[in-house]
Design an enzyme around this catalytic site. Structure first.
Site, PDB file in Angstrom:
ATOM      1  N   SER B 153       0.838  -1.196   0.000  1.00  0.00           N
ATOM      2  CA  SER B 153       0.000   0.000   0.000  1.00  0.00           C
ATOM      3  C   SER B 153       0.878   1.253   0.000  1.00  0.00           C
ATOM      4  O   SER B 153       1.732   1.392  -0.878  1.00  0.00           O
ATOM      5  CB  SER B 153      -0.924  -0.048   1.226  1.00  0.00           C
ATOM      6  OG  SER B 153      -1.981   0.839   1.067  1.00  0.00           O
ATOM      7  N   ASP B 319      -8.460  -6.757  -4.654  1.00  0.00           N
ATOM      8  CA  ASP B 319      -8.092  -5.434  -4.139  1.00  0.00           C
ATOM      9  C   ASP B 319      -8.667  -4.367  -5.073  1.00  0.00           C
ATOM     10  O   ASP B 319      -8.220  -4.217  -6.203  1.00  0.00           O
ATOM     11  CB  ASP B 319      -6.557  -5.343  -4.081  1.00  0.00           C
ATOM     12  CG  ASP B 319      -6.062  -4.027  -3.478  1.00  0.00           C
ATOM     13  OD1 ASP B 319      -6.867  -3.101  -3.289  1.00  0.00           O
ATOM     14  OD2 ASP B 319      -4.851  -3.948  -3.202  1.00  0.00           O
ATOM     15  N   HIS B 352      -7.703  -5.533  -0.275  1.00  0.00           N
ATOM     16  CA  HIS B 352      -6.426  -4.832  -0.124  1.00  0.00           C
ATOM     17  C   HIS B 352      -5.633  -5.337   1.086  1.00  0.00           C
ATOM     18  O   HIS B 352      -4.412  -5.421   1.059  1.00  0.00           O
ATOM     19  CB  HIS B 352      -6.712  -3.333   0.005  1.00  0.00           C
ATOM     20  CG  HIS B 352      -5.493  -2.486   0.100  1.00  0.00           C
ATOM     21  ND1 HIS B 352      -4.538  -2.462  -0.890  1.00  0.00           N
ATOM     22  CD2 HIS B 352      -5.041  -1.635   1.086  1.00  0.00           C
ATOM     23  CE1 HIS B 352      -3.570  -1.617  -0.531  1.00  0.00           C
ATOM     24  NE2 HIS B 352      -3.849  -1.125   0.653  1.00  0.00           N
TER      25      HIS B 352
END
Lengths: 211, 381
Positions: B153, B319, B352
């Site tokens: 991320s 995601d 995610h």
């Protein structure tokens, strides 16, 4: 009946060995549809090549990455366009052409990305395929191509003749060819002979762009 | 709100003491405090160091007990003896990002010019500034080259920034579930979060610390909204469905009837106990500003020109915050730059957050990549 024609493990090994023989040591190689990376590993360890791969399946990519190979998840139809022109000495397409959606585009891309291309494929005009279709009246199923027609990933079968016709259309020159018989034996027929198209079970071509 | 970790692997150092560090916004910053954790031992030739970059709400406690929550480190699944980031083999460094609130200089610290907490007088920081700070830490630790820089991320953004800005200082790079730019949708979600914080009357124009207040409600809402984006629809369904929370029937009111509501409220409330609201504003802004191609005349391949770093890019099929298409853009650019790159999209419904969870295929891919990279680095006998 299934084992009456091509026997896969032996043929694949022969196929890969023939490809390896066509590659100059220390070159840059892209293996399109590299599966578990058998050929790439072989080339890296025996020919000291800088090898890269493209593979569709997550399991295949994982196997390659664990072996230390640089492999990107993707497919021949859509992802070759990302590669710079002439970035590789050889672009290899081993036993994958028949599974692509647009074989012609893929061939063009191969010869854009690679200064040379090496393509291997099963010859659908091989006599056992012909007799299977002629006498059984069904799509040929062999030990190496043991999928029923409705579930096969192989959507664009071609014959040796079809392939060389396409190369001619695309101005692709055959630099070297090897025709392989049923038991992995190398046949001495010229690739453009009727005999090659009849007795050849597998073909391996080293190609370059003419002119 | 001072954090005094007792673990021997936790350190704090003051960097940019003599020479101030320039920020992307044009400001200069000196005496930057950086809090970091280390795991494992640096080898003699200093070739086994791995920098772990944390995500938006993460911190330096990657593999040790977080002092405020008492919980295990956020990447305990990855870091430890015999694990993928094997502390018997590698020296792992994880620092709190610039602008953070766990010991590295951030908006809750005292502004030496006013003697009061910075609040929103803290300069706007970027992913580039975070990485610049980590580069100072690398210098301080006398590590010439990271064996690998890894993160998911926002951590993945830092990985990409590292590989682009300091290609000679990272032997390999593992960006996970990330992108080379923050998408319009993601900027939009961040704006919702920031507005929730600022709409809280206790935010007080960012000066809540001076007044002994805390915009807890606003920050909790921001966290709740963000948390939904970290999961996938199917993961939410699998985890909660329409199950009711501690009751047999609907209450016909606005209590948390559903388990999913109760879960989100819990996530929100817990978050405010360990995170500073202004830090949340600053760090989300840093992500919004990230656009690696834009920094290179609009060309992402240019960001990686002539790189010799080995890349392993990982994305997750479910995601939707950092979808596979974003990772593919990075991979495409790396291919165009003739970089050495591997890429895999992991099939999972975990969304995610998959990079924080026990996702076997991810562990297998990264483990395999690191193992083979270690051999070429001469780390494996």
């Amino acid at each position: 009946m299934e084992n009456s024609t091509l026997s896969r493990p032996q043929d694949i090994r022969v196929d890969l060995k023939l490809i390896a023989d066509m590659i100059a040591p220390g070159s840059r190689v892209l293996d399109v549809g590299c599966a578990e990376g058998t050929l790439l590993s072989h080339l890296v360890s025996t020919k000291d090549v800088d090898g890269r791969g493209i593979e569709l399946s997550q399991a295949g990519v994982n196997a390659c990455v664990s072996k230390g190979l640089s492999v990107v998840q993707g497919n021949a139809d859509s992802d070759l366009v990302d590669y710079p022109s002439g970035g590789f000495d050889y672009a290899i397409l081993s036993q994958t052409l028949q599974a692509t959606h647009r074989p012609k585009d893929v061939m063009e891309q191969l010869l854009r990305v690679g200064k040379k291309a090496i393509v291997s494929f099963p010859n659908f005009a091989y006599w056992r395929c012909r007799t299977y279709l002629a006498f059984k009246g069904q799509m040929p199923m062999t030990s190496s191509l043991d999928y029923a027609w409705y579930e096969t990933p192989n959507i664009h079968f071609c014959t040796l003749r079809d392939f060389t016709n396409l190369c001619a259309d695309l101005n692709i020159q055959v630099e070297k060819s090897t025709i392989v018989g049923n038991d992995g034996e190398i046949l001495s027929y010229s690739y453009d002979s009727r005999r090659a198209n009849f007795f050849g079970a597998q073909c391996v071509f080293l190609l370059n762009s003419a002119g | 709100m001072s954090i005094i970790p007792t673990e021997p692997n936790h350190h704090t150092v003051i960097l940019a003491k003599d020479t101030p560090m320039p920020l992307d916004c044009g400001a200069m910053m000196s005496d930057i405090s950086v809090a970091y954790n280390t795991y494992g031992k640096l080898n003699e030739d200093k070739s086994n160091a791995i920098l772990v970059c944390h995500a938006l709400t993460g911190d330096q406690f990657a593999a040790s007990r977080q002092p405020l929550t008492g919980k295990d480190g956020w990447w305990s699944i990855m870091i430890g003896p015999g694990k993928v980031l094997d502390t018997d083999k590698y020296f792992i460094v994880c620092s709190n990002v610039l602008g953070g609130c766990m010991g590295t200089t951030g908006p809750k610290d005292i502004n030496p010019e006013t003697g009061k907490p910075y609040g929103i007088d803290f300069p706007i920081i970027t992913i580039g500034d975070m990485v610049r700070t980590q580069a100072l830490l690398q210098e301080y630790l006398e590590i010439p080259t990271w064996f690998s820089v890894i993160g998911g991320s926002m951590g993945g953004m830092q990985v990409l920034q590292w590989a682009s800005a300091y290609p000679d200082k990272c032997f390999s790079a593992i960006p996970i579930a990330t992108a080379a730019k923050h998408s319009a949708q993601n900027i939009a979600f961040h704006e919702v979060g920031r507005q929730a914080v600022m709409a809280d009357p206790e935010w007080l124009g960012g000066k809540y610390l001076e007044q002994g207040k805390n915009p807890r409600a606003g920050l909790a809402v921001a966290r709740m909204a963000a948390h939904v984006t970290y999961l996938s629809e199917s993961a939410l369904h699998r985890k909660f469905g329409r199950n009711l929370q501690d009751r047999d029937s609907l209450t016909y009111g606005f209590e948390a009837d559903f388990q999913v509501e109760s879960y989100l409220r819990y996530q929100g409330i817990n978050f405010v106990d360990r995170f500073d609201a202004n830090s949340y504003l600053y760090i989300t802004r840093a992500m919004d500003y990230f656009d690696l191609a834009e920094d290179h005349g609009g060309s992402l391949p240019k960001a990686f020109e002539n790189t010799s770093t080995r890349f392993c890019v990982v994305s997750f099929s479910s995601d939707w915050l950092f979808p596979t298409s974003e990772s593919r853009d990075v991979v495409r650019a790396l291919i165009a730059a003739a970089a050495n790159v591997s890429f895999v999209e992991i099939e999972t419904d975990k969304g995610h957050d998959a990079f924080l969870l026990d996702t076997p295929e991810m562990l297998q891919t990264i483990g395999g990549f690191l193992k083979s990279t270690a051999i070429s680095r001469g780390l494996d006998a």
